[in-house]
Motif scaffolding. Structure first.
Motif, PDB file in Angstrom:
ATOM      1  N   ARG A 367       0.536  -0.881  -0.075  1.00  0.00           N
ATOM      2  CA  ARG A 367       0.341  -0.095  -0.231  1.00  0.00           C
ATOM      3  C   ARG A 367       0.341   1.262  -0.381  1.00  0.00           C
ATOM      4  N   GLU A 368       2.244   1.138   0.648  1.00  0.00           N
ATOM      5  CA  GLU A 368       2.359   2.500   0.443  1.00  0.00           C
ATOM      6  C   GLU A 368       3.201   2.644  -0.557  1.00  0.00           C
ATOM      7  N   ALA A 369       3.849   1.079  -0.687  1.00  0.00           N
ATOM      8  CA  ALA A 369       4.622   1.455  -2.623  1.00  0.00           C
ATOM      9  C   ALA A 369       3.440   2.232  -3.506  1.00  0.00           C
ATOM     10  N   ILE A 370       2.324   2.218  -3.424  1.00  0.00           N
ATOM     11  CA  ILE A 370       1.262   1.982  -4.819  1.00  0.00           C
ATOM     12  C   ILE A 370       1.282   3.942  -4.383  1.00  0.00           C
ATOM     13  N   ALA A 371       1.455   4.032  -2.693  1.00  0.00           N
ATOM     14  CA  ALA A 371       1.004   5.326  -2.864  1.00  0.00           C
ATOM     15  C   ALA A 371       1.684   6.002  -3.123  1.00  0.00           C
ATOM     16  N   SER A 372       2.901   6.425  -3.155  1.00  0.00           N
ATOM     17  CA  SER A 372       4.246   6.517  -3.755  1.00  0.00           C
ATOM     18  C   SER A 372       3.780   7.092  -4.709  1.00  0.00           C
ATOM     19  N   ALA A 373       3.470   6.443  -5.662  1.00  0.00           N
ATOM     20  CA  ALA A 373       3.261   6.649  -6.998  1.00  0.00           C
ATOM     21  C   ALA A 373       2.114   7.204  -7.370  1.00  0.00           C
ATOM     22  N   THR A 374       1.741   7.966  -6.130  1.00  0.00           N
ATOM     23  CA  THR A 374      -0.033   8.146  -6.905  1.00  0.00           C
ATOM     24  C   THR A 374       0.086   9.705  -5.683  1.00  0.00           C
ATOM     25  N   THR A 375      -0.704   9.301  -4.421  1.00  0.00           N
ATOM     26  CA  THR A 375      -0.480  10.251  -3.808  1.00  0.00           C
ATOM     27  C   THR A 375       0.153  10.728  -2.847  1.00  0.00           C
ATOM     28  N   VAL A 376       1.885  10.002  -2.592  1.00  0.00           N
ATOM     29  CA  VAL A 376       2.387  10.748  -2.532  1.00  0.00           C
ATOM     30  C   VAL A 376       3.577  11.833  -3.065  1.00  0.00           C
ATOM     31  N   ALA A 377       3.073  11.051  -4.912  1.00  0.00           N
ATOM     32  CA  ALA A 377       3.979  12.345  -5.700  1.00  0.00           C
ATOM     33  C   ALA A 377       3.278  13.173  -6.212  1.00  0.00           C
ATOM     34  N   ALA A 378       1.626  12.999  -5.312  1.00  0.00           N
ATOM     35  CA  ALA A 378       0.948  14.095  -6.365  1.00  0.00           C
ATOM     36  C   ALA A 378       1.705  15.082  -5.331  1.00  0.00           C
ATOM     37  N   LYS A 379       1.743  15.163  -4.317  1.00  0.00           N
ATOM     38  CA  LYS A 379       1.812  15.919  -3.127  1.00  0.00           C
ATOM     39  C   LYS A 379       2.797  16.474  -3.302  1.00  0.00           C
ATOM     40  N   THR A 380       3.778  15.668  -3.532  1.00  0.00           N
ATOM     41  CA  THR A 380       5.342  16.024  -3.652  1.00  0.00           C
ATOM     42  C   THR A 380       5.288  17.455  -5.013  1.00  0.00           C
ATOM     43  N   LEU A 381       4.196  17.019  -5.660  1.00  0.00           N
ATOM     44  CA  LEU A 381       4.071  17.905  -6.761  1.00  0.00           C
ATOM     45  C   LEU A 381       2.992  19.467  -6.671  1.00  0.00           C
ATOM     46  N   ASP A 382       2.830  19.100  -5.510  1.00  0.00           N
ATOM     47  CA  ASP A 382       1.855  20.299  -5.189  1.00  0.00           C
ATOM     48  C   ASP A 382       0.388  20.150  -6.277  1.00  0.00           C
TER      49      ASP A 382
END
Length: 426
Positions: A367-382
């Motif tokens: 779940r963390e790996a998938i989040a890293s490529a979706t919600t976390v990455a999106a947040k990193t991009l603002d």
């Protein structure tokens, strides 16, 4: 009727539509819906897309019909948000002799990039951050995919990286007169000149500033992987970029270079190979994310000893191999944000999703790996209010697969259907 990959699409032939055109309404029938990495598969649903945006999500299997709409039948598939790769090099392919810089025009990068943009999108990546290219090649690709002229992902483009003179990211390996002819114009010395180069990149159209804070593996510069920019130079770069509303991504391998970049306020550390506790503490304190690019190391290891790399590069590859993944494990333990990035271009484009299993092997949950490529990455991009999940008002960036990625992230290595900004990638 168009039938491809077993998926039925009732619409005009896509090739007959004008470039960038999107049907007014698209009704997507979903077999299993995964709205985001924090959720679970929720069974059948219908997603309604209009003008590239998700306008409605209806749960259940009741058919939604509209005589004027495009019907997309994914009733046997799992549909989830498109993936985000924060570190790619679309305009390059792996291997090749470094001297080709003297023989290939920068325009060739757009041709290669168009090929790789399509490959990347078909692999399920609907947004990418282009982490270094010639002056306008990535900017041209960015416009081409945005306008629907080139099929591919949304592109956040850095343009040329800022580097020290003679360091990683600057031209090296040739005689000085050739080095001078090939330089990107973005190497800098001292805080004032580095601030100027940030402003130059902003003027040219960069979405983000890329710097090479430490030595690198694949350049002909053979002076290790430790810090190259001074702390004052990195502080100037970060402050200037932030004053312009731009984030900074720092290629960084050595621990002290990572620590100095994070202390300067740089937003993401790319690679982070030798990050130690001291460096990770500074990253956590400042909210600096790590983008591990584990696939880069897998890619170069596959070509080691085959005469592809020069001896100086092979020495640096061997220097890193015993450390791959260890910083990710420690970063998770210390609560440092981990966002998805691969360094595609160092390995073959289209293999990006293999990074997910490498992240799991390094200690992230699926779940963390998938989040890293979706919600976390999106947040990193603002861009967390636009991409990274399936929700009303979000961009219609969707992928369809078989199975449940929460049970096995390798299911994401075979994507059957992709939509970017409401456009089907065919």
């Amino acid at each position: 009727m168009i039938r491809a990959l077993g998926l039925t699409i009732s619409t005009l032939a896509l090739g007959m539509l004008p470039a960038g055109a999107i049907a007014q309404d698209q009704i997507i029938r979903v077999g299993n819906l995964l709205t985001d990495a924090a959720s679970s598969l929720s069974g059948p649903a219908t997603i309604i897309v209009r003008d590239g945006k998700i306008v409605e999500i209806r749960r259940g299997s009741d058919a939604v019909t509209d005589a004027d709409a495009t019907i997309i039948d994914l009733s046997t598939k799992t549909v989830m948000p498109g993936l985000i790769d924060l570190h790619v090099h679309l305009t390059g392919d792996p291997g090749g002799d470094f001297w080709k810089e003297t023989t290939e025009p920068t325009e060739w990068g757009v041709v290669v990039g168009a090929k790789n943009a399509l490959i990347t999108a078909k692999a399920g990546f609907t947004t990418v951050r282009e982490a270094g290219s010639s002056q306008y090649s990535a900017f041209s690709l960015r416009r081409g995919t945005a306008e629907g002229i080139i099929p591919g992902p949304r592109i956040i483009a850095a343009g040329p990286a800022l580097a020290i003179v003679g360091g990683h990211g600057d031209v090296s390996g040739f005689t000085e007169d050739v080095n001078d002819l090939l330089t990107s114009g973005y190497s800098c010395t001292g805080a004032v000149e580095c601030a100027e180069k940030v402003r130059k990149a902003s003027r040219a159209g960069s979405d983000i500033i890329k710097i090479t804070a430490t030595g690198g593996v694949l350049s002909q510069q053979g002076r290790g992987l430790d810090a190259q920019f001074t702390s004052e130079e990195m502080q100037s770069i970060a402050d200037t970029a932030h004053s312009l509303g731009l984030k900074v991504m720092a290629h960084a391998h050595g621990a002290r270079g990572i620590e100095a970049a994070a202390r300067a306020g740089i937003d993401t550390i790319e690679h982070g190979t030798f990050a130690d506790e001291a460096a990770l503490k500074v990253m956590k304190a400042g909210g600096t994310a790590m983008v591990p690019t584990l696939m880069a190391f897998k890619g170069v290891s596959e070509r080691l000893g085959k005469g592809i790399y020069t001896p100086v590069v092979e020495d640096k590859i061997r220097m890193t191999m015993g450390r791959v993944g260890k910083a990710v494990t420690q970063a998770k333990q210390m609560g440092v944000p981990i966002a998805f990035g691969t360094d595609a271009g160092v390995f073959d484009h289209g293999r990006n999703a293999e990074e997910l299993q490498l992240m799991v092997d390094a200690g992230l949950t699926r779940r963390e790996a998938i989040a890293s490529a979706t919600t976390v990455a999106a947040k990193t991009l603002d861009m967390e209010n636009e991409i990274g999940r399936i929700a009303v008002g979000y961009s219609a960036d969707l992928i369809a697969i078989d199975g449940n990625p929460l049970d096995d992230v390798r299911t994401l290595e075979k994507v059957d259907w992709v939509m970017v900004r409401g456009r089907i990638i065919d």
